[in-house]
Design a protein around this motif. Sequence first.
Motif, PDB file in Angstrom:
ATOM      1  N   GLN A 170       0.846  -1.199   0.000  1.00 17.37           N
ATOM      2  CA  GLN A 170       0.000   0.000   0.000  1.00 17.37           C
ATOM      3  C   GLN A 170       0.880   1.247   0.000  1.00 17.37           C
ATOM      4  OE1 GLN A 170      -2.595   0.454   3.447  1.00 17.37           O
ATOM      5  NE2 GLN A 170      -4.287   0.698   2.023  1.00 17.37           N
ATOM      6  N   VAL A 207       0.625   5.417  -9.057  1.00 13.45           N
ATOM      7  CA  VAL A 207      -0.681   6.075  -9.002  1.00 13.45           C
ATOM      8  C   VAL A 207      -0.529   7.570  -8.754  1.00 13.45           C
ATOM      9  CG1 VAL A 207      -2.908   6.162  -7.803  1.00 13.45           C
ATOM     10  CG2 VAL A 207      -1.809   3.960  -8.222  1.00 13.45           C
ATOM     11  N   GLU A 242      -3.239   3.526  -2.141  1.00 10.60           N
ATOM     12  CA  GLU A 242      -3.631   2.566  -3.168  1.00 10.60           C
ATOM     13  C   GLU A 242      -2.733   1.336  -3.088  1.00 10.60           C
ATOM     14  OE1 GLU A 242      -6.106   2.596  -5.507  1.00 10.60           O
ATOM     15  OE2 GLU A 242      -6.855   4.441  -4.605  1.00 10.60           O
TER      16      GLU A 242
END
Length: 60
Positions: free
Chosen positions: A7, A34, A13
């Motif tokens: 994570q 991300v 994310e």
Amino acid sequence: MYEHYFQCPYCWEEISVLLDPSVKRQVYIEDCEVCCNPIEFLVGFEENELQEFEIQNIEQ
């Protein structure tokens, strides 16, 4: 190569990273795929098994 999921410490994310078990100990910086923030990785393998995996955000 060894795929490991974790994570992101910035955007939370779940993302994956490919790790090379032929290198016993690795410390490197890679951007989150991300949110593009830099993450420091500490990775350790023993007998081709992942023994240590730590991530840390790099305060900017």
